[in-house]
Design a protein around this motif. Structure first.
Motif, PDB file in Angstrom:
ATOM      1  N   SER B 125       0.811  -1.223   0.000  1.00  0.00           N
ATOM      2  CA  SER B 125       0.000   0.000   0.000  1.00  0.00           C
ATOM      3  C   SER B 125       0.844   1.271   0.000  1.00  0.00           C
ATOM      4  O   SER B 125       0.296   2.368  -0.091  1.00  0.00           O
ATOM      5  CB  SER B 125      -0.894   0.047   1.247  1.00  0.00           C
ATOM      6  N   ILE B 126       2.134   1.133   0.164  1.00  0.00           N
ATOM      7  CA  ILE B 126       2.964   2.341   0.324  1.00  0.00           C
ATOM      8  C   ILE B 126       3.797   2.603  -0.925  1.00  0.00           C
ATOM      9  O   ILE B 126       3.911   1.747  -1.803  1.00  0.00           O
ATOM     10  CB  ILE B 126       3.887   2.221   1.572  1.00  0.00           C
ATOM     11  N   PHE B 127       4.349   3.813  -0.999  1.00  0.00           N
ATOM     12  CA  PHE B 127       5.191   4.163  -2.143  1.00  0.00           C
ATOM     13  C   PHE B 127       6.437   3.263  -2.159  1.00  0.00           C
ATOM     14  O   PHE B 127       6.984   2.944  -1.088  1.00  0.00           O
ATOM     15  CB  PHE B 127       5.626   5.632  -2.055  1.00  0.00           C
ATOM     16  N   PRO B 128       6.881   2.869  -3.362  1.00  0.00           N
ATOM     17  CA  PRO B 128       8.018   1.938  -3.449  1.00  0.00           C
ATOM     18  C   PRO B 128       9.275   2.452  -2.739  1.00  0.00           C
ATOM     19  O   PRO B 128      10.008   1.683  -2.124  1.00  0.00           O
ATOM     20  CB  PRO B 128       8.263   1.824  -4.958  1.00  0.00           C
ATOM     21  N   GLY B 129       9.494   3.770  -2.811  1.00  0.00           N
ATOM     22  CA  GLY B 129      10.679   4.350  -2.167  1.00  0.00           C
ATOM     23  C   GLY B 129      10.677   4.109  -0.673  1.00  0.00           C
ATOM     24  O   GLY B 129      11.732   3.862  -0.066  1.00  0.00           O
ATOM     25  N   ASN B 130       9.505   4.203  -0.061  1.00  0.00           N
ATOM     26  CA  ASN B 130       9.405   3.974   1.384  1.00  0.00           C
ATOM     27  C   ASN B 130       9.618   2.502   1.718  1.00  0.00           C
ATOM     28  O   ASN B 130      10.271   2.167   2.716  1.00  0.00           O
ATOM     29  CB  ASN B 130       8.040   4.438   1.902  1.00  0.00           C
ATOM     30  N   ALA B 131       9.060   1.634   0.883  1.00  0.00           N
ATOM     31  CA  ALA B 131       9.239   0.197   1.109  1.00  0.00           C
ATOM     32  C   ALA B 131      10.724  -0.158   1.002  1.00  0.00           C
ATOM     33  O   ALA B 131      11.258  -0.926   1.821  1.00  0.00           O
ATOM     34  CB  ALA B 131       8.427  -0.591   0.091  1.00  0.00           C
ATOM     35  N   GLU B 132      11.379   0.438   0.023  1.00  0.00           N
ATOM     36  CA  GLU B 132      12.816   0.185  -0.182  1.00  0.00           C
ATOM     37  C   GLU B 132      13.620   0.649   1.035  1.00  0.00           C
ATOM     38  O   GLU B 132      14.543  -0.031   1.494  1.00  0.00           O
ATOM     39  CB  GLU B 132      13.272   0.930  -1.439  1.00  0.00           C
ATOM     40  N   ALA B 133      13.229   1.814   1.572  1.00  0.00           N
ATOM     41  CA  ALA B 133      13.978   2.372   2.709  1.00  0.00           C
ATOM     42  C   ALA B 133      13.821   1.540   3.979  1.00  0.00           C
ATOM     43  O   ALA B 133      14.656   1.615   4.874  1.00  0.00           O
ATOM     44  CB  ALA B 133      13.525   3.802   2.967  1.00  0.00           C
ATOM     45  N   MET B 134      12.743   0.752   4.052  1.00  0.00           N
ATOM     46  CA  MET B 134      12.520  -0.049   5.267  1.00  0.00           C
ATOM     47  C   MET B 134      12.960  -1.500   5.087  1.00  0.00           C
ATOM     48  O   MET B 134      12.694  -2.346   5.936  1.00  0.00           O
ATOM     49  CB  MET B 134      11.029   0.004   5.651  1.00  0.00           C
ATOM     50  N   THR B 135      13.593  -1.757   3.952  1.00  0.00           N
ATOM     51  CA  THR B 135      14.042  -3.126   3.657  1.00  0.00           C
ATOM     52  C   THR B 135      15.562  -3.167   3.665  1.00  0.00           C
ATOM     53  O   THR B 135      16.206  -2.280   3.126  1.00  0.00           O
ATOM     54  CB  THR B 135      13.518  -3.553   2.270  1.00  0.00           C
ATOM     55  N   TYR B 136      16.107  -4.186   4.293  1.00  0.00           N
ATOM     56  CA  TYR B 136      17.559  -4.325   4.324  1.00  0.00           C
ATOM     57  C   TYR B 136      17.924  -5.770   4.018  1.00  0.00           C
ATOM     58  O   TYR B 136      17.431  -6.693   4.677  1.00  0.00           O
ATOM     59  CB  TYR B 136      18.105  -3.913   5.692  1.00  0.00           C
ATOM     60  N   GLN B 137      18.744  -5.919   3.001  1.00  0.00           N
ATOM     61  CA  GLN B 137      19.178  -7.238   2.543  1.00  0.00           C
ATOM     62  C   GLN B 137      17.992  -8.185   2.348  1.00  0.00           C
ATOM     63  O   GLN B 137      18.000  -9.335   2.797  1.00  0.00           O
ATOM     64  CB  GLN B 137      20.203  -7.825   3.515  1.00  0.00           C
ATOM     65  N   GLY B 138      16.961  -7.635   1.701  1.00  0.00           N
ATOM     66  CA  GLY B 138      15.800  -8.439   1.337  1.00  0.00           C
ATOM     67  C   GLY B 138      14.794  -8.673   2.447  1.00  0.00           C
ATOM     68  O   GLY B 138      13.768  -9.303   2.215  1.00  0.00           O
ATOM     69  N   LYS B 139      15.057  -8.176   3.638  1.00  0.00           N
ATOM     70  CA  LYS B 139      14.108  -8.392   4.740  1.00  0.00           C
ATOM     71  C   LYS B 139      13.505  -7.054   5.174  1.00  0.00           C
ATOM     72  O   LYS B 139      14.178  -6.028   5.143  1.00  0.00           O
ATOM     73  CB  LYS B 139      14.824  -9.040   5.932  1.00  0.00           C
ATOM     74  N   ARG B 140      12.243  -7.129   5.593  1.00  0.00           N
ATOM     75  CA  ARG B 140      11.536  -5.914   5.989  1.00  0.00           C
ATOM     76  C   ARG B 140      11.677  -5.703   7.501  1.00  0.00           C
ATOM     77  O   ARG B 140      11.507  -6.650   8.277  1.00  0.00           O
ATOM     78  CB  ARG B 140      10.072  -6.035   5.624  1.00  0.00           C
ATOM     79  N   TYR B 141      11.940  -4.459   7.866  1.00  0.00           N
ATOM     80  CA  TYR B 141      12.212  -4.192   9.284  1.00  0.00           C
ATOM     81  C   TYR B 141      11.315  -3.135   9.917  1.00  0.00           C
ATOM     82  O   TYR B 141      11.457  -2.868  11.102  1.00  0.00           O
ATOM     83  CB  TYR B 141      13.673  -3.771   9.477  1.00  0.00           C
ATOM     84  N   GLY B 142      10.430  -2.508   9.147  1.00  0.00           N
ATOM     85  CA  GLY B 142       9.659  -1.439   9.778  1.00  0.00           C
ATOM     86  C   GLY B 142       8.295  -1.234   9.184  1.00  0.00           C
ATOM     87  O   GLY B 142       7.981  -1.684   8.075  1.00  0.00           O
ATOM     88  N   LEU B 143       7.459  -0.552   9.961  1.00  0.00           N
ATOM     89  CA  LEU B 143       6.192  -0.035   9.447  1.00  0.00           C
ATOM     90  C   LEU B 143       6.327   1.491   9.453  1.00  0.00           C
ATOM     91  O   LEU B 143       6.951   2.055  10.358  1.00  0.00           O
ATOM     92  CB  LEU B 143       5.027  -0.481  10.334  1.00  0.00           C
TER      93      LEU B 143
END
Lengths: 301, 441
Positions: B125-143
């Motif tokens: 549901s979020i902009f791709p840039g934000n999703a990218e910023a919350m992902t590190y080495q393929g894993k998601r770390y934040g809302l």
């Protein structure tokens, strides 16, 4: 029947140890242990961002300093900063102490005013001078404009030289009172008979100063030199608030780099090595001062 | 029973020791203090702490989960959180800067949230840039907590007085408009930027480079500002000219942190700055700003005036790796940064309406309430367009990013104060990046 045993009183040495034990324990826990631990950390690759990479590397952090551009630049800035701050502090403190050593009306008020900056924390000192040097609303700009010395407001802290000199000035203002107190205490112990005798010998004011005052002030001066060198080397808060170390690297001293390395970059290993280098340098300089001045002072203060 | 003086002193000493010892041991221990009451220990920087607490109270009321919230001063947030996690007393849930994400994952402070309820839905549901910023080495770390992107902020009244009806699209145009404002005596220095050294990132530098389609690093985090990508050098050349030749950029910028720049904009003392979109809310608030109603946003000017891009940042809610109340902590995260039972980003909307904080949720850009609120301080079309073209720094995933950012500030200061030429500046930046890579390898 009760048996009365006579207690042997403690010897002087044992008593001294017993009485000092609480203080020694506290100092060991709160001072000696952290200092020793910081040296141990300085022998490690220890960055909190990379706990898995933590390991003992011996003197590698120290060896790396010789090719560390940031460190070498900060060391150079610190050295010049110490020379400028120390030079200004000693000269101004000596003048102020000589003035305050005389009896005149308003001396008490002047003495209180002269000591005021010492009561000010470094951060507050930095904030105050930042307001004074402000490019848009600063008091310095207002004063100089009214005196006709400038045509328009200037950004004093944007050139390397300006930022460096104004930062040094702010540091001197903050630490000057301490030196004045020490020198004033030294001046008050000089017997007036010495000046009387020198006057009888037809010594002028300059000769009385160089032949009587200065030799008597060598030991207080030694204390001032040692402590102010340490202060200038460790200067952080005023610089951090005033310029943040800029522009560029112009005011990035070794203490500023150290705090940044430890707290911002979380590199505790390298940061501890920086801290130990600062300690070593101030120690060497202090030993140098003592060698140079201690034996020349003929009088205990 | 009678006590003599010696016995009294002995007992007092024993009592003091007994009292002090557990405290000392606790202070020296490395273990995580147990909350005891099962509450979620939650920490964040101190932005609007009262509003945060009010929101948390609502959560507690609805869920019956207690939250122990500690606001930490922004300037010390990263350092204090690092110290807490290092000492073993970190929070269960916390705010995370995208700048810190990689380091905090590497430091084993955070745990991934992949697979937890609702996470996939949030990320789609979020902009791709934000999703990218919350992902590190393929894993998601934040809302997402909030996000923002940079824009050109200008004072339309000053531009109008100088005869301009629209904002500049290119850097050349920006300089010429500013030069006209200067020559007419409207302002001595029409452009102001926050360029004093500090611990925060300089979004405007990244924004200017991204605006022209450039980058400082390639996708493998190798520096390109000195080789294949000439945008950084050209932007630095423009900055140097603006500061030292046309003198439209205020030299006092080197003494300015973000807040003084905000104050100057609100006092009509600058015509242009580059800043976050949400700043417009304050700038156009009549109770806080003399420039209210005159401040507008535009795309960040680029080198050719045709290509446009900008930088985004993402602040998120993260989950501590060692939390003992994972379920409750994640429920809190979902309440704060996720979707509610009606699939609405409730808290994100709350923050936008209360304080104008940017949102990561795409659907909010079309929400009627949001649009009504947005129109009070910005043009919704430009606002949404900036969100679409914004992208995060691709170097956030490296552990040495903070060191590089700090070094970049010094180099840019050197360019602004005319002590470093742009070609030397980009060479120095590339060299710094290589040195840091080596140091961290």
């Amino acid at each position: 029947m009760s048996v009365l045993t006579e207690r042997r009183p403690l010897g002087d040495t044992a008593k001294a140890w017993a009485l000092n034990a609480p203080a020694i324990t506290v100092i060991t826990l709160l001072v000696a242990y952290p200092i020793g631990y910081s040296f141990y950390v300085s022998l490690q690759r220890n960055n909190l961002k990379r706990p898995k990479a933590k390991r003992f590397i011996g003197l590698d952090n120290y060896k790396a300093l010789f090719s560390d551009d940031a460190f070498l630049s900060a060391l150079k800035v610190s050295a010049v900063f110490v020379v400028v701050v120390l030079g200004l502090t000693v000269v101004l403190a000596l003048i102020l102490a000589l003035v305050l050593n005389e009896r005149f009306r308003g001396r008490g008020l002047l003495l209180s005013l002269a000591l005021l900056p010492w009561a000010m924390p470094g951060v507050v000192n930095g904030l105050m001078w930042r307001t004074i040097f402000d490019a848009k609303t600063g008091a310095l700009n207002g004063l100089m404009l009214q005196l006709g010395l400038i045509d328009s407001y200037q950004a004093w802290l944007t050139s390397s030289t300006g930022a460096f000199l104004f930062t040094a000035l702010a540091q001197v203002w903050n630490t000057l009172p301490f030196s004045v107190i020490i020198l004033l205490a030294g001046l008050s112990t000089i017997p007036s008979e010495l000046y009387d005798a020198a006057t009888v010998d037809r010594a002028g004011a300059f000769r009385r100063f160089t032949q009587v005052t200065v030799p008597w002030l060598l030991h207080p001066l030694l204390i001032v030199l040692i402590l102010e060198t340490m202060n200038a080397f460790r200067a952080f808060d005023t610089i951090y608030v005033l310029t943040g170390g800029g522009p560029g690297d112009a005011t990035t001293t070794i203490a500023l780099l150290d705090v940044q390395t430890v707290l911002t970059f979380t590199d505790f290993g390298l940061g501890s090595a920086y801290a130990w280098v600062i300690t070593a340098i101030t120690l060497i300089i202090s030993v140098g001062y003592i060698g140079l001045l201690y034996r020349k002072g003929n009088f205990e203060v | 029973m009678e006590f003599n003086r010696r016995q009294v002193l002995k007992l007092a000493g024993l009592g003091l020791t007994a009292t002090a010892t557990p405290g000392l041991l606790a202070a020296c221990s490395n273990g995580k203090p147990a909350a005891g009451d099962g509450s979620v220990k939650f920490e964040g920087w101190d932005y609007e702490a009262t509003l945060v607490q009010q929101n948390l109270d609502k959560f507690t009321q609805a869920s019956n989960i207690k939250v122990n919230y500690t606001p930490i001063t922004s300037a010390q947030y990263v350092q204090k959180v690092v110290a807490e996690f290092t000492g073993g007393g970190g929070p269960d849930a916390l705010y995370v800067y995208d700048d810190s994400l990689a380091a905090w994952v590497e430091g084993e402070y955070l745990q991934p949230i992949d697979g937890l309820p609702g996470v996939d839905e949030v990320y789609s549901s979020i902009f791709p840039g934000n999703a990218e910023a919350m992902t590190y080495q393929g894993k998601r770390y934040g809302l997402p907590y909030y996000t923002d992107s940079n824009c050109l902020i200008y004072n339309a009244e000053i531009l109008s007085k100088a005869g301009f009806s629209k904002p500049p699209a290119s850097l050349e145009e920006l300089e010429s408009q500013a030069a006209k404002i200067k020559s007419m005596g409207l302002l001595e220095h029409p452009i102001g930027l926050p360029a004093q050294l500090s611990d925060t990132w300089w979004a405007w530098v990244w924004g200017l480079v991204f605006a022209s389609g450039g980058d400082l690093f390639d996708n493998q985090q190798a520096p390109i500002m000195n080789t294949t990508d000439t945008v950084t050098k050209d932007v630095l050349t423009w900055l140097q000219n603006a500061a030292n030749k046309s003198k439209v950029l205020d030299p006092a910028s080197l003494q300015l942190l973000p807040v003084p720049v905000d104050n100057a904009m609100k006092a009509n003392r600058y015509a242009f700055t580059i800043g976050a979109r949400y700043a417009l809310r304050d700038y156009n608030d009549a109770s806080k700003s003399k420039a209210a109603g005159k401040m507008k946003m535009a795309l960040v000017p680029s080198l050719d005036g045709k290509v446009h891009g900008t930088i985004s940042n993402t602040r998120m809610y993260g989950l501590a790796k060692d939390t003992e109340v994972k379920d409750d902590a994640f429920k809190l995260l979902t309440y704060l940064g996720g979707l509610d039972a009606n699939k609405q980003p409730n808290t994100a909307k709350f923050w936008f309406q209360e304080r104008g904080l940017g949102f990561a949720y795409k659907a909010m850009a079309k929400d009627a309430d949001v649009l009504a609120s947005l129109k009070k301080f910005a043009d919704p079309a430009i606002y949404a367009h900036l969100a679409e073209i914004a992208r995060p720094r691709n170097v956030l995933g490296v552990a040495w990013y903070t060191e590089f950012e700090t070094e970049m500030h010094k180099v840019v200061q050197g360019v602004l104060s005319n002590q470093v030429q742009p070609s030397a500046a980009v060479a120095s930046l590339a060299q710094s990046a290589e040195t840091l890579k080596k140091k961290y390898s």
